[in-house]
Write an enzyme that holds these catalytic residues in place. Sequence first.
Site, PDB file in Angstrom:
ATOM      1  N   LYS A 116      -4.656   6.623   8.633  1.00  6.98           N
ATOM      2  CA  LYS A 116      -5.761   7.431   8.122  1.00  6.98           C
ATOM      3  C   LYS A 116      -6.466   8.091   9.295  1.00  6.98           C
ATOM      4  O   LYS A 116      -6.504   7.543  10.398  1.00  6.98           O
ATOM      5  CB  LYS A 116      -6.780   6.568   7.356  1.00  6.98           C
ATOM      6  CG  LYS A 116      -6.353   6.144   5.971  1.00  6.98           C
ATOM      7  CD  LYS A 116      -7.508   5.421   5.280  1.00  6.98           C
ATOM      8  CE  LYS A 116      -7.153   5.000   3.877  1.00  6.98           C
ATOM      9  NZ  LYS A 116      -8.296   4.322   3.197  1.00  6.98           N
ATOM     10  N   SER A 149     -12.746  -2.783   0.059  1.00 10.90           N
ATOM     11  CA  SER A 149     -12.946  -2.181   1.380  1.00 10.90           C
ATOM     12  C   SER A 149     -14.427  -1.886   1.590  1.00 10.90           C
ATOM     13  O   SER A 149     -15.093  -1.366   0.691  1.00 10.90           O
ATOM     14  CB  SER A 149     -12.162  -0.877   1.496  1.00 10.90           C
ATOM     15  OG  SER A 149     -10.773  -1.106   1.403  1.00 10.90           O
ATOM     16  N   ARG A 178       0.856  -1.188   0.000  1.00 10.38           N
ATOM     17  CA  ARG A 178       0.000   0.000   0.000  1.00 10.38           C
ATOM     18  C   ARG A 178       0.890   1.236   0.000  1.00 10.38           C
ATOM     19  O   ARG A 178       1.383   1.681   1.036  1.00 10.38           O
ATOM     20  CB  ARG A 178      -0.921  -0.001   1.224  1.00 10.38           C
ATOM     21  CG  ARG A 178      -1.942   1.121   1.227  1.00 10.38           C
ATOM     22  CD  ARG A 178      -2.817   1.062   2.480  1.00 10.38           C
ATOM     23  NE  ARG A 178      -3.870   2.059   2.433  1.00 10.38           N
ATOM     24  CZ  ARG A 178      -3.712   3.329   2.797  1.00 10.38           C
ATOM     25  NH1 ARG A 178      -2.529   3.750   3.233  1.00 10.38           N
ATOM     26  NH2 ARG A 178      -4.723   4.177   2.721  1.00 10.38           N
TER      27      ARG A 178
END
Length: 521
Positions: free
Chosen positions: A444, A415, A346
């Site tokens: 996040k 997701s 990621r």
Amino acid sequence: MNPPFTEGSRRVLQLAGAIAQAAGIRELQPEHLLWAIWLDESRGAEILASRGLSHAALSQRLPLPCSPEELNTLRGKSAESPSLPHGVTVGEILASAREHVGNLGRHAEIGTEHLLLALTRVSSSASPVLGELQLGTEAALQEVVSRTGESQEPLDAGIRLNSSPAPQTDQSDLLRILDAAANRAREGLRVIEDYVRFSLNDRHLTEQLKECRHRLAQTEQRLPAAQRLAARDTRGDLGTTLHTRREMQRQSLVDVVLADFKRVQEACRTLEEYGKTLSAEFSQAAGQTRYAVYTLERAVLQTAHALDRLANRRLYLLLTESLCPHGSGPVVRAALSSGVDVIQIREKQMKDRDLLAHARRVREWTAAADCLLIINDRPDIAALVHADGVHVGQEELPAAEARRIVGPEKLIGVSTHSLEQAREAVLDGADYIGIGPVFPTSTKSFSREELAGLQYVSQATGEIALPGFCIGGIGLQNLDQVLAAGARRIAVSSAICSAADPGAVTAELAARLAAVSGSGS
């Protein structure tokens, strides 16, 4: 080949997407499509107006999610709005429009009038409005023909045949055919439903199959019950004594389910074709059930395949270079030697060439350790490095588009942050879902409203059998809470990447997941 959309239909679909976004909804719904047809003022709108629809009446039944002042802005932005995913109902509507126009010939295009016709064929949130306008399928078809001149009748070759009235036995034979097909379809759906209920233990797909079976029962109610039973002749049916050896042998439960899906689809096709001699509505209802069964076939079999493929994959590492104080290489090697099952790369900021080189290195390490490699949000990179799959979010490529790039054999992860999104991911063809965010994370920032929390973990794991990896702020300190909520798979990032001893943390997480593996796969 699917017929193309006219410019007007493309405008309508774009505007429908903009209306859905204005309503804060992530997928296209039938009411958005109806509003867009009305606002576009093309043939579809002409038909609606001719039946007495007004802006005020439509607003009263299906309120537009924006003020009149915002309407012009909405129109202007519709062309810029990204296409939204749609659920089963809108998929059935578009499939119905394609089928109708496909029967018109190779140069026909799907116009707004065809989208409206398809809306009348599929039961949806727009149906009450169309019902008040007395705009059923037959009436809509007449409106379309009167405005376009199109016809699906065969061309008159100038040949006249003397035909005699159909014998009375034809009606009896027709009812026997429809009765047998309806019974096959309903029985086949029950066989599939039992597998999903008792083997997959999937509440969501069980409810979808039950709804499909009830829809079929409603279609059957159009048949005259007394005459149908009178025409039935089971003892005289040749099919009761004709069986092939292959038909009587099945190697697994999945083989049984696959055979019954084909049985249901064939039976629905029989109902659709022979039902044309009764009414267009009967035939179209059977056709819509067939489309729904195609979607459910993929969802059920993909769930079974994913459960098998990911049976022992429980610990998932999201690898981000910036979270690894000593570099990602040592973290990957330590995690691989300590029990990690899946690694996702990621990297949102890494340049493409650097990302490609990085992914190729990690691919070599994971392949040697029999660990799955997933690439976040980059199906192109996943394809180039021969990764095992790609993971997409709610704002990224839809699962179907990602699969077109990576191919049918690769894993597609999606997701999800709500039960509705999880249900859609199953029907859209995901191989696994991310469930979260469960807790606040260092990667996040989320508002309190955006945190899905442990409640969503319980909901998703209790309803959906498709493998789900719980994600978001999970570590050794709160793993027990996640497991108690029903989780059997987790995805972590900083818990391993930022650990002083990544291998030790990986080993403990893997051991604690293995300890509860008997509670679910």
